[in-house]
Scaffold this motif. Structure first.
Motif, PDB file in Angstrom:
ATOM      1  N   GLN A  40     -29.557-101.018 -28.871  1.00  0.00           N
ATOM      2  CA  GLN A  40     -28.366-100.901 -29.496  1.00  0.00           C
ATOM      3  C   GLN A  40     -27.582-101.690 -29.150  1.00  0.00           C
ATOM      4  O   GLN A  40     -27.823-102.979 -28.136  1.00  0.00           O
ATOM      5  CB  GLN A  40     -27.857 -99.862 -29.104  1.00  0.00           C
ATOM      6  CG  GLN A  40     -28.313 -98.810 -30.020  1.00  0.00           C
ATOM      7  CD  GLN A  40     -27.627 -97.419 -29.584  1.00  0.00           C
ATOM      8  OE1 GLN A  40     -28.061 -96.665 -28.885  1.00  0.00           O
ATOM      9  NE2 GLN A  40     -26.730 -96.491 -30.315  1.00  0.00           N
ATOM     10  N   THR A  41     -26.393-102.481 -29.392  1.00  0.00           N
ATOM     11  CA  THR A  41     -25.891-103.619 -29.475  1.00  0.00           C
ATOM     12  C   THR A  41     -24.866-102.716 -28.625  1.00  0.00           C
ATOM     13  O   THR A  41     -25.154-101.781 -29.152  1.00  0.00           O
ATOM     14  CB  THR A  41     -24.906-104.557 -29.962  1.00  0.00           C
ATOM     15  OG1 THR A  41     -24.007-103.929 -31.157  1.00  0.00           O
ATOM     16  CG2 THR A  41     -26.065-105.209 -30.358  1.00  0.00           C
ATOM     17  N   PRO A  42     -24.219-103.032 -27.743  1.00  0.00           N
ATOM     18  CA  PRO A  42     -23.333-102.661 -26.655  1.00  0.00           C
ATOM     19  C   PRO A  42     -22.472-101.579 -27.399  1.00  0.00           C
ATOM     20  O   PRO A  42     -21.196-100.771 -27.214  1.00  0.00           O
ATOM     21  CB  PRO A  42     -22.918-103.718 -25.487  1.00  0.00           C
ATOM     22  CG  PRO A  42     -23.155-104.780 -25.575  1.00  0.00           C
ATOM     23  CD  PRO A  42     -23.872-104.514 -26.506  1.00  0.00           C
ATOM     24  N   MET A  43     -22.059-102.973 -28.996  1.00  0.00           N
ATOM     25  CA  MET A  43     -20.385-101.760 -29.526  1.00  0.00           C
ATOM     26  C   MET A  43     -21.608-101.083 -30.661  1.00  0.00           C
ATOM     27  O   MET A  43     -20.449 -99.593 -30.944  1.00  0.00           O
ATOM     28  CB  MET A  43     -20.543-103.229 -30.632  1.00  0.00           C
ATOM     29  CG  MET A  43     -18.702-103.495 -30.332  1.00  0.00           C
ATOM     30  SD  MET A  43     -17.465-102.935 -30.174  1.00  0.00           S
ATOM     31  CE  MET A  43     -16.993-102.291 -31.813  1.00  0.00           C
ATOM     32  N   GLY A  44     -22.444-101.161 -30.354  1.00  0.00           N
ATOM     33  CA  GLY A  44     -23.547 -99.830 -31.192  1.00  0.00           C
ATOM     34  C   GLY A  44     -23.096 -98.841 -30.629  1.00  0.00           C
ATOM     35  O   GLY A  44     -23.271 -97.517 -30.898  1.00  0.00           O
TER      36      GLY A  44
ATOM     37  N   PRO B 296     -21.169-104.044 -34.161  1.00  0.00           N
ATOM     38  CA  PRO B 296     -22.063-102.328 -33.225  1.00  0.00           C
ATOM     39  C   PRO B 296     -23.012-103.170 -34.697  1.00  0.00           C
ATOM     40  O   PRO B 296     -23.208-102.802 -36.040  1.00  0.00           O
ATOM     41  CB  PRO B 296     -21.061-101.212 -35.092  1.00  0.00           C
ATOM     42  CG  PRO B 296     -19.740-101.809 -34.493  1.00  0.00           C
ATOM     43  CD  PRO B 296     -19.720-103.554 -34.670  1.00  0.00           C
ATOM     44  N   ALA B 297     -24.641-102.552 -34.146  1.00  0.00           N
ATOM     45  CA  ALA B 297     -25.843-102.661 -34.580  1.00  0.00           C
ATOM     46  C   ALA B 297     -27.266-101.622 -33.852  1.00  0.00           C
ATOM     47  O   ALA B 297     -27.274-101.993 -32.225  1.00  0.00           O
ATOM     48  CB  ALA B 297     -26.179-104.817 -34.995  1.00  0.00           C
TER      49      ALA B 297
ATOM     50  N   TYR C  93     -22.697-102.841 -39.149  1.00  0.00           N
ATOM     51  CA  TYR C  93     -21.880-102.159 -39.553  1.00  0.00           C
ATOM     52  C   TYR C  93     -21.096-103.361 -39.463  1.00  0.00           C
ATOM     53  O   TYR C  93     -20.235-103.330 -37.994  1.00  0.00           O
ATOM     54  CB  TYR C  93     -21.741-100.642 -38.331  1.00  0.00           C
ATOM     55  CG  TYR C  93     -22.942-100.278 -38.751  1.00  0.00           C
ATOM     56  CD1 TYR C  93     -23.182 -99.305 -39.447  1.00  0.00           C
ATOM     57  CD2 TYR C  93     -23.568 -99.872 -38.166  1.00  0.00           C
ATOM     58  CE1 TYR C  93     -24.338 -98.154 -39.675  1.00  0.00           C
ATOM     59  CE2 TYR C  93     -24.885 -99.058 -37.438  1.00  0.00           C
ATOM     60  CZ  TYR C  93     -25.013 -98.312 -39.285  1.00  0.00           C
ATOM     61  OH  TYR C  93     -26.348 -97.160 -38.602  1.00  0.00           O
ATOM     62  N   THR C  94     -19.913-103.108 -40.566  1.00  0.00           N
ATOM     63  CA  THR C  94     -18.369-103.887 -40.075  1.00  0.00           C
ATOM     64  C   THR C  94     -17.536-103.007 -41.048  1.00  0.00           C
ATOM     65  O   THR C  94     -18.070-102.313 -41.544  1.00  0.00           O
ATOM     66  CB  THR C  94     -18.952-105.568 -40.625  1.00  0.00           C
ATOM     67  OG1 THR C  94     -19.577-105.455 -42.489  1.00  0.00           O
ATOM     68  CG2 THR C  94     -20.251-106.281 -40.234  1.00  0.00           C
TER      69      THR C  94
ATOM     70  N   LEU D 217     -17.377 -97.779 -42.143  1.00  0.00           N
ATOM     71  CA  LEU D 217     -17.384 -99.717 -42.343  1.00  0.00           C
ATOM     72  C   LEU D 217     -19.036 -99.851 -43.213  1.00  0.00           C
ATOM     73  O   LEU D 217     -19.264 -98.776 -44.017  1.00  0.00           O
ATOM     74  CB  LEU D 217     -18.366 -99.098 -40.787  1.00  0.00           C
ATOM     75  CG  LEU D 217     -17.393 -98.324 -39.989  1.00  0.00           C
ATOM     76  CD1 LEU D 217     -18.663 -98.661 -38.742  1.00  0.00           C
ATOM     77  CD2 LEU D 217     -16.484 -99.635 -39.532  1.00  0.00           C
ATOM     78  N   ASN D 218     -19.182-100.799 -43.716  1.00  0.00           N
ATOM     79  CA  ASN D 218     -19.865-101.095 -44.385  1.00  0.00           C
ATOM     80  C   ASN D 218     -21.084-100.727 -43.655  1.00  0.00           C
ATOM     81  O   ASN D 218     -21.674-101.627 -42.409  1.00  0.00           O
ATOM     82  CB  ASN D 218     -19.278-103.200 -45.138  1.00  0.00           C
ATOM     83  CG  ASN D 218     -18.673-102.702 -46.222  1.00  0.00           C
ATOM     84  OD1 ASN D 218     -17.567-102.485 -45.807  1.00  0.00           O
ATOM     85  ND2 ASN D 218     -19.376-102.770 -47.260  1.00  0.00           N
ATOM     86  N   CYS D 219     -22.723-100.867 -43.996  1.00  0.00           N
ATOM     87  CA  CYS D 219     -23.795-101.059 -43.324  1.00  0.00           C
ATOM     88  C   CYS D 219     -24.644-102.114 -44.518  1.00  0.00           C
ATOM     89  O   CYS D 219     -25.322-101.732 -45.506  1.00  0.00           O
ATOM     90  CB  CYS D 219     -24.627 -99.842 -43.076  1.00  0.00           C
ATOM     91  SG  CYS D 219     -25.535 -99.555 -42.710  1.00  0.00           S
TER      92      CYS D 219
END
Length: 279
Positions: free
Chosen positions: A131-135, A118-119, A255-256, A238-240
């Motif tokens: 955005q990425t697809p996971m974002g 996610p990004a 985001y991880t 999530l860590n940002c």
């Protein structure tokens, strides 16, 4: 006046210099083209392959500034290259200031290499540019908003549904954070800036914003760990990490989750949901 030959040559040169992996595309086994294909560039620029091909063949209408901005972004042009593109097409380049939405090639290259994470890339006002697809799977498509609602801070005070994605215990802090962040940008950019315009809109429309604005708080930073409430996978911790491009006032937000945690497992589930949604 448009320089058709110069424009066509510049576009061909930049297209042929890019490889599929440079823009997050698969190379494929039977690829013979030295750089990107015209249809691939057209996809990156959100336009028809025929329209883009005519530009490289010195044909077609003069491209609009909106089309040129899409081409500059799709070809991962630098800010100098973007300005050159505009001049070749017979237009004055957009201003180089904090309102610019042209993402630097460096940030785009990093984002293109994070398809499973996610990004997002956002402006200093919290407007999502990419955005990425996971974002998208994590927060939804936040590029779809228009007008003042493009700003996440503006939505926080004007759209109750904007808070559904965050744990209730985070709401009071985020209210103060958004107000303090906007105040800092208004001070930095001045009374004629878009930030000042947003502040005026919120002062007129939100009693809550007026209350926290009057506290004159400053320097309230986003927390590294964010607590989300996703509609399908539930609570996420999530860590940002944030990478800033100071020239463009853009930030890459990644985001991880800590491996082995419940949130990490939920992100794996979310990646499957996101893939199903895209198809």
């Amino acid at each position: 006046m448009i320089d058709r030959a110069g424009l066509a040559g510049f576009l061909r040169n930049r297209r042929e210099a890019l490889q599929p992996e440079d823009v997050g595309m698969p190379r494929g086994r039977r690829r013979r083209t030295s750089g990107l294909r015209r249809e691939e560039v057209a996809t990156l620029c959100n336009m028809s392959a025929d329209y883009y091909s005519r530009l490289e063949r010195e044909r077609g209408p003069q491209p609009s500034p909106q089309m040129l901005a899409s081409i500059a972004q799709g070809l991962h042009l630098s800010i100098d290259e973007r300005d050159h593109l505009f001049r070749l097409a017979g237009h004055n380049p957009p201003p180089r200031d904090s309102s610019s939405e042209h993402i630097s090639p460096g940030l785009l290259r990093i984002l293109d290499r994070l398809p499973d994470t996610p990004a997002e890339i956002v402006t200093e006002l919290g407007e999502t540019l990419r955005q990425t697809p996971m974002g998208v799977a994590l927060t939804g498509d936040t590029t779809q908003y228009t007008g003042p609602a493009r700003s996440s801070g503006y939505r926080w005070f004007t759209d109750p549904s904007a808070r559904d994605f965050y744990a209730p215990e985070q709401h009071a802090f985020m209210t103060r954070m958004y107000a303090a962040g906007l105040r800092a940008i208004v001070t930095l950019r001045g009374p004629d800036s878009r930030a000042a315009y947003l502040a005026d809109l919120l002062l007129d429309s939100s009693e809550e914003f007026r209350r926290v604005w009057d506290d004159h708080e400053i320097g309230i930073r986003p927390r590294e760990v964010k607590h989300f409430v996703h509609p399908e996978v539930g609570a996420l911790e999530l860590n940002c990490q944030r990478l800033i491009d100071p020239d463009q006032a853009h930030s890459l937000m990644v985001y991880t989750a800590v491996p082995g945690t419940e949130s990490y497992e939920k992100l794996q589930v979310l990646s499957v949901i996101g893939t199903q949604t895209l198809h």
